[in-house]
Design a protein around this motif. Structure first.
Motif, short mmCIF file in Angstrom:
data_model
loop_
_atom_site.label_atom_id
_atom_site.label_comp_id
_atom_site.label_asym_id
_atom_site.label_seq_id
_atom_site.Cartn_x
_atom_site.Cartn_y
_atom_site.Cartn_z
N ASP A 151 0.88 -1.17 0.10
CA ASP A 151 -0.07 -0.15 -0.06
C ASP A 151 0.82 1.13 -0.01
OD1 ASP A 151 -2.28 -1.59 -0.12
OD2 ASP A 151 -2.69 -1.43 2.03
N LEU A 152 0.19 2.15 -0.43
CA LEU A 152 1.10 3.41 -0.92
C LEU A 152 0.82 4.55 0.27
CD1 LEU A 152 3.02 4.80 -2.81
CD2 LEU A 152 0.95 5.62 -4.06
N SER A 153 1.99 5.24 0.82
CA SER A 153 1.61 6.28 1.83
C SER A 153 1.27 7.33 1.14
CB SER A 153 2.85 6.44 2.71
OG SER A 153 2.82 7.59 3.24
N ILE A 154 0.30 7.96 1.23
CA ILE A 154 -0.34 8.98 0.43
C ILE A 154 -0.37 10.60 0.80
CG2 ILE A 154 -2.77 8.40 0.58
CD1 ILE A 154 -1.28 8.41 -2.87
N THR A 155 0.02 10.35 2.06
CA THR A 155 0.13 11.77 2.85
C THR A 155 1.46 12.08 3.48
OG1 THR A 155 -1.13 11.07 4.86
CG2 THR A 155 -2.30 11.80 3.17
N ARG A 156 1.75 13.21 4.15
CA ARG A 156 2.93 13.44 4.48
C ARG A 156 2.57 14.48 5.82
NH1 ARG A 156 4.19 10.25 2.26
NH2 ARG A 156 5.80 9.58 0.70
N LYS A 157 3.14 14.16 6.86
CA LYS A 157 2.68 14.83 8.19
C LYS A 157 3.99 16.26 8.18
CE LYS A 157 1.42 13.42 12.63
NZ LYS A 157 1.14 12.33 13.33
N ASN A 158 4.82 15.87 7.77
CA ASN A 158 5.97 17.15 8.11
C ASN A 158 6.04 18.05 6.87
OD1 ASN A 158 6.33 16.20 10.59
ND2 ASN A 158 7.75 14.52 9.67
#
Ligand code: MSP
Length: 642
Positions: free
Chosen positions: A204-211
């Protein structure tokens, strides 16, 4: 040939952390050529290019320059649009991912994915390369630190709560799609790589970024921003009205060709189709994957410091020579080395000698012998018939190659046609026929002129500005088009009106002064002149080893106006070779014996095949240029700052 009446072609959208270089020019040029070709055979075309303005890389570049993110990306638009204009690249839209309509579209797509339960929250742990905006596997590094395979920079380990796109659910669907669309990727060997990758299993693809602050807020959790690739890929639909103009979207989507470099195949062949499938949208017809332009056997890129500035090339060779060289000499499917000598030879042989001389010969012979009005003919003479047959064959092969996006092969067909016309003229010697056999003279001129008219139409997408001039010598109304319906039959049978060129169409390139690739640190960002950089600590400054050196040898570097090769004595540090772009300001003999300040711990770099082991410090004020020299005759005691 495909019968559809529209053609939608795209380029990658480029990161605006640096000015365009020949690599990015190449992608954009290919799209321009294909768009022009499809337009000239009567299709409604849409050619899209633009900038990929969000993400950590751009955020860091703006921060480094102490400029606001939006101001930074705004300032990087003109270098791209100017260069594209200078090279005659006629795009229909220049998409920017920071534009409101693009942001709205991305949010709409992501809302759709959320509604379809395609996104979930999870813990994300991976190695990320800020420079390439992509991930690298941990086991790719031999020493324990992950290194990005593409740019060789260290990759960051990231452990955070993110949102994931269920890419793994698309493995079967993707494999089925590849199976039922075997020509989805051109060239086909790239398809095999993609299939192996997908068969090995999809995470699965990480699709958001926190930083990452500089990005589009994720609709379900605005504390996170959307991963830059999820944002960027959507440009292909945001620009053609997915959110704003359903009629236009229905007309142009799916894209007929995404032109991309081989470095970004996975994003376009796996992630993009999966996102589109999840959103219930059609998939693009084709990915056209081109190789890298290499300099000294390395990918040309700003970050590797070997990029060639397209504007300098333009000033030296002109738009058409560069366009022609890139399109013909770089086999689209492979990597190709950029070579100045080859550029010159290719221009002189094909354009100046073969095509240019042909135009002069035919129009001069016709004008001298009152044969300037050319009507469609059916040749009777055997040699003229042969050229007739060759012309029909050229059309067929040209179309086949262009349908397969093999522009370099298509161009070769036209070069061969021009050679065949020249051969007919040599053989028939029409200057003699004019007196002894006027009707055969007329037939030879008519056949040659018709074939030349066709050759020039086929070359129009590659060198449009020169062909427009050339057409003025062949047809009265120089607006011309080919038509998809009759291209096989009467396209080369038109009424022509010949006239001798008023100017030299393809002047010979006599001497090639090489352009030195520009290191990133010297010219990389257009921002650098105007922006104050952040303060650095003494420790940071102390990392730079500055040394006084005595120049023992100074000489010009062969085939370069700008470079000098120096041999410099650094006392306890030994002797080093320095290649420096100071030849326009210093005569070698005036430098020998003098002392100057050098950076002596910069990683060595090859410039025109010579290793430069240190860098001379210099300052410039308009036309004033000076190397930095000690005021007193200091002894060579190694570093002056450590
Ligand atoms: N922003 C992404 C693309 C997003 S598309 C939805 C990106 N940008 S980039 O600025 O790095 O440009 C990438 C493209 O530039 C490559 O895929 C390729 O098309 C082109 N090239 C960059 N360097 C190149 C060469 N040396 N040679 C040929 N083309 C190269 O990736």
């Amino acid at each position: 040939m495909e019968k559809r009446k529209k053609f939608f072609v795209t380029t990658p959208i480029y990161y605006p952390n640096a000015k365009p270089h020949i690599g990015t020019l190449y992608s954009t040029l290919l799209a321009d050529i294909f768009a022009r070709w499809h337009k000239s055979i009567g299709k409604e075309t849409f050619f899209l290019t633009g900038l990929d303005e969000h993400g950590q890389k751009i955020q860091e570049a703006a921060e480094k320059n102490n400029v606001g993110y939006q101001d930074f990306v705004d300032s990087m638009v003109p270098p791209f649009t100017q260069t594209w204009q200078d090279f005659g690249l006629e795009y229909n839209d220049f998409v920017r991912t920071s534009s409101e309509i693009h942001k709205k579209t991305v949010i709409k797509i992501f809302e759709k994915l959320i509604a379809k339960n395609m996104i979930y929250k999870g813990i994300y742990e991976e190695f990320y390369c800020v420079h390439c905006e992509t991930f690298v596997a941990e086991d790719q590094d031999a020493k324990g630190t992950a290194i990005c395979l593409s740019c060789q920079r260290p990759a960051k380990k990231i452990l955070e709560e993110n949102y994931f796109f269920k890419l793994s659910e698309f493995q079967k669907k993707l494999l089925h799609f590849y199976d039922s669309h075997p020509n989805f990727i051109e060239p086909s060997n790239r398809m095999n790589e993609v299939i192996s990758f997908v068969k090995a299993g999809l995470k699965d693809l990480s699709i958001t970024r926190k930083n990452v602050k500089w990005g589009i807020p994720f609709p379900a959790d605005p504390t996170q921003t959307i991963y830059v690739w999820g944002d960027a890929l959507t440009n292909y639909i945001s620009a053609i009205g997915y959110e704003s103009n359903p009629e236009m979207f229905a007309k142009f989507w799916p894209a007929d060709a995404h032109i991309i470099g081989k470095d970004i195949v996975r994003f376009h062949a796996v992630y993009w189709p999966a996102i589109l499938m999840a959103a219930g949208l059609e998939l693009p017809k084709k990915l056209v994957v081109h190789g890298y332009i290499l300099v000294n056997n390395q990918k040309m890129s700003k970050s590797l410091g070997n990029a060639i500035d397209p504007e300098e090339l333009l000033a030296k060779f002109g738009q058409d020579a560069v366009r022609y060289y890139l399109a013909k000499q770089m086999a689209i499917t492979q990597d190709g080395s950029f070579d100045f000598e080859e550029l010159k030879n290719c221009h002189n042989a094909d354009l100046a000698n073969n095509l240019g001389n042909l135009v002069n010969r035919i129009t001069t012979l016709a004008s001298k012998n009152n044969c300037t009005s050319i009507s469609p003919i059916e040749p009777k003479d055997a040699d003229c018939k042969e050229l007739f047959a060759k012309t029909s064959q050229t059309i067929k092969s040209f179309i086949k190659h262009m349908d397969n996006f093999l522009v370099h092969m298509a161009i070769i067909e036209v070069v061969e046609l021009c050679s065949a016309i020249n051969t007919l003229i040599h053989k028939k010697e029409p200057w003699k026929l004019a007196k002894i056999n006027p009707s055969l003279f007329q037939e030879v001129i008519q056949t040659s002129a018709q074939a030349l008219n066709l050759a020039s139409s086929l070359l129009y997408p590659v060198i449009p500005s020169k062909i427009k001039l050339l057409k003025k010598c062949l047809i009265k109304d120089s607006e011309f088009s080919l038509s998809a319906e009759n291209i096989n039959t009467d396209v080369w049978q038109q009424n022509l009106e010949l006239s001798i060129p008023q100017e030299v169409l393809f002047g010979k390139l006599e001497y090639v002064d090489q352009i030195t690739p520009e290191p990133e640190t010297q010219k990389d960002s257009v921002q650098e002149k105007n922006v104050l950089t952040k303060n650095i600590s003494f420790e940071e400054l102390a990392k730079v080893q500055l040394s006084i050196g005595k120049i023992l040898v100074a000489e010009k570097v062969l085939k370069s106006d700008k470079l000098l090769r120096l041999e410099v004595d650094f006392g306890s540090l030994g002797k080093k070779q320095v290649v420096s772009g100071i030849a326009e300001h210093y005569k070698p003999e005036n430098l020998i014996g003098s002392k100057a300040v050098f950076v002596t711990n910069l990683a060595p770099r090859k410039i025109m095949g010579l290793e430069s082991q240190a860098m001379i410090l210099a300052a410039k004020d308009g036309a004033n240029f000076s190397i930095c020299q000690p005021e007193k005759d200091l002894i060579l005691e190694g570093t002056i700052l450590s």
